[in-house]
Design a protein around this motif. Structure first.
Motif, PDB file in Angstrom:
ATOM      1  N   ARG A 116       1.202  -1.155  -0.045  1.00  0.00           N
ATOM      2  CA  ARG A 116      -0.427   0.129   0.296  1.00  0.00           C
ATOM      3  C   ARG A 116       0.931   1.255  -0.178  1.00  0.00           C
ATOM      4  N   VAL A 120       0.799   4.172  -2.220  1.00  0.00           N
ATOM      5  CA  VAL A 120       0.359   5.427  -2.596  1.00  0.00           C
ATOM      6  C   VAL A 120       1.907   6.311  -2.501  1.00  0.00           C
ATOM      7  N   SER A 123       0.739   7.426  -6.038  1.00  0.00           N
ATOM      8  CA  SER A 123       0.105   8.171  -6.282  1.00  0.00           C
ATOM      9  C   SER A 123       0.041   9.621  -6.246  1.00  0.00           C
ATOM     10  N   HIS A 186      -6.703   4.876  -4.725  1.00  0.00           N
ATOM     11  CA  HIS A 186      -4.960   4.878  -5.530  1.00  0.00           C
ATOM     12  C   HIS A 186      -4.528   5.119  -6.105  1.00  0.00           C
ATOM     13  N   ARG A 391      -4.278   7.763   3.711  1.00  0.00           N
ATOM     14  CA  ARG A 391      -4.837   6.801   3.138  1.00  0.00           C
ATOM     15  C   ARG A 391      -6.511   6.292   1.882  1.00  0.00           C
ATOM     16  N   PRO A 394      -8.182   9.951  -1.674  1.00  0.00           N
ATOM     17  CA  PRO A 394      -7.486   9.806  -3.460  1.00  0.00           C
ATOM     18  C   PRO A 394      -7.270  11.037  -4.526  1.00  0.00           C
TER      19      PRO A 394
END
Length: 402
Positions: A116, A120, A123, A186, A391, A394
């Motif tokens: 994750r 991220v 992203s 993401h 988290r 977006p």
């Protein structure tokens, strides 16, 4: 026309000499002049220019890093399968070696989180680099953004498999859950950024490969049991599914899927989730009602923005009783402006880290000509550092959306 990746100075000058200056400029700058000339683009460019370029100056020096750099020993999948553990599940004090139990709203810091974090990171980096390329025309930013796309979605050694079979696993319970599909939220802005790069600065072969990856993932979202289960949830997960499906379909050129998502928004998501006052009752019932209310509003606004171009206009669409994005903005605005006015329970965690900059405020302010929304959007923190807030954040580069 040759892509920007191979457009050298000599070719650029030839195009200018041949009277093709406008097309040469389009390839060099990556965005049609009419798009850059909109009031919305200028607004965000003026607000975020320094922020974007400072981030891009840092990110352009950093190499892509995909999930394959972090083997997940707890995963039932392989090296190329994304893996995460459900955030709110913990060891049972009464049975420490048994199945994990749920503690809603409380994230377990001992979970495997490297995949994750890598997503991220993608992203944050790749959209910022794309935005910097759009602002400046400096191809080094665009080239670096393309490196990320190749690493994640093209190169056999480092690409991720286009499914989420092993996301948000629960120790002793399941190897993956349908609600883990929210983890690829993401990738929404990554897909958005890729739509600017494809066949401009990313070559045709790699552009096709990236689009095929997202088309394959979109097929999995719509056809798999887990994808359909996530689609049919009754809270923010369903709207997150819809935003992913809409934006991935937009990149893949799948107009049929975009239309299906919009029909679902009008006929299912909006009627089921929003109250006539613009609130989201299912989010208000959570242990983190403030953050989830903001989150669901932002994702819904992103969904409407992603579906722009369909009719009736998604941003201005309302149910007969007035429920729509405008009503959602009207509800959340006072609490973004003054958190102390919040009339429900405080979040069990991370309440002090909110609010942060809301893309929904910006999209609503532009759509409904509400200057107060835009003014507040400008004052809020655009780059939160709190892990939980990141988290659930977006859309980081609204320049790519307006």
């Amino acid at each position: 026309m040759r892509p920007t990746a191979t457009l050298g100075r000599r070719e650029f000058l030839k195009m200018m000499a041949a009277g093709s200056f406008a097309e040469a400029a389009r390839l060099a700058w990556g965005l049609p002049r009419q798009a850059k000339g909109t009031d919305a683009f200028r607004l965000v460019a003026e607000t975020d220019r320094r922020r974007i370029l400072e981030a891009a100056a840092k990110y352009v020096l950093q190499a892509p890093l995909t999930i394959t750099a972090f083997p997940a020993g707890r995963s039932a999948g392989g090296l190329h399968d994304f893996y995460s553990q459900a955030d709110y599940f913990w060891p049972n004090p009464k049975d420490p070696n048994g199945p994990y139990i749920n503690r809603d709203g409380q994230s377990n810091p001992d979970n495997f989180d490297q995949h994750r974090k890598a997503m991220v990171r993608l992203s944050m980096q790749m959209p910022a680099l794309t935005a910097a390329w759009l602002l400046t025309g400096e191809r080094r930013y665009g080239f670096k953004a393309c490196e990320h796309l190749r690493a994640w979605f093209v190169t056999a050694e480092t690409r991720m498999n286009p499914n989420l079979l092993f996301s948000q696993a629960v120790q002793g319970v399941s190897t993956g859950c349908s609600y883990g599909i929210i983890d690829t939220l993401h990738l929404v802005e990554v897909a958005r950024a890729a739509s600017f790069l494809a066949n401009r600065i990313l070559n045709a072969q790699d552009s096709a490969a990236v689009k095929n990856w997202f088309a394959s993932y979109l097929d999995w979202l719509g056809a798999s049991d887990r994808g359909k289960a996530e689609r049919d949830t009754t809270n923010n997960h369903a709207i997150c599914w819809a935003l992913q499906a809409a934006e991935f379909a937009r990149l893949a050129g799948d107009d049929g899927s975009r239309t299906e998502v919009y029909t679902r928004y009008r006929e299912i998501l909006l009627p089921l989730q929003m109250d006539p006052n613009g609130s989201f009752p299912r989010e208000l019932a959570r242990t983190k009602p403030y953050s989830y209310s903001i989150f669901n509003f932002d994702v819904m606004a992103g969904l409407c923005q992603s579906l722009k171009g369909l009719t009736p206009d998604p941003l201005s669409f309302q149910l007969p009783d007035g429920r729509g994005l405008s009503k959602g903005a009207e509800f959340i605005y006072p609490y973004l402006k003054d958190k102390n006015a919040w009339n429900w329970a405080k979040d069990v965690e991370h309440f002090d880290a909110l609010p942060v900059r809301s893309p929904g405020l910006l999209f609503s302010g532009i759509a409904f000509k509400e200057q107060r929304y835009i003014d507040l959007w400008k004052t809020l923190n655009p780059d939160p550092e709190d892990k939980e807030i990141v988290r659930n954040y977006p859309i980081r580069q609204p320049l790519l959306w307006v």
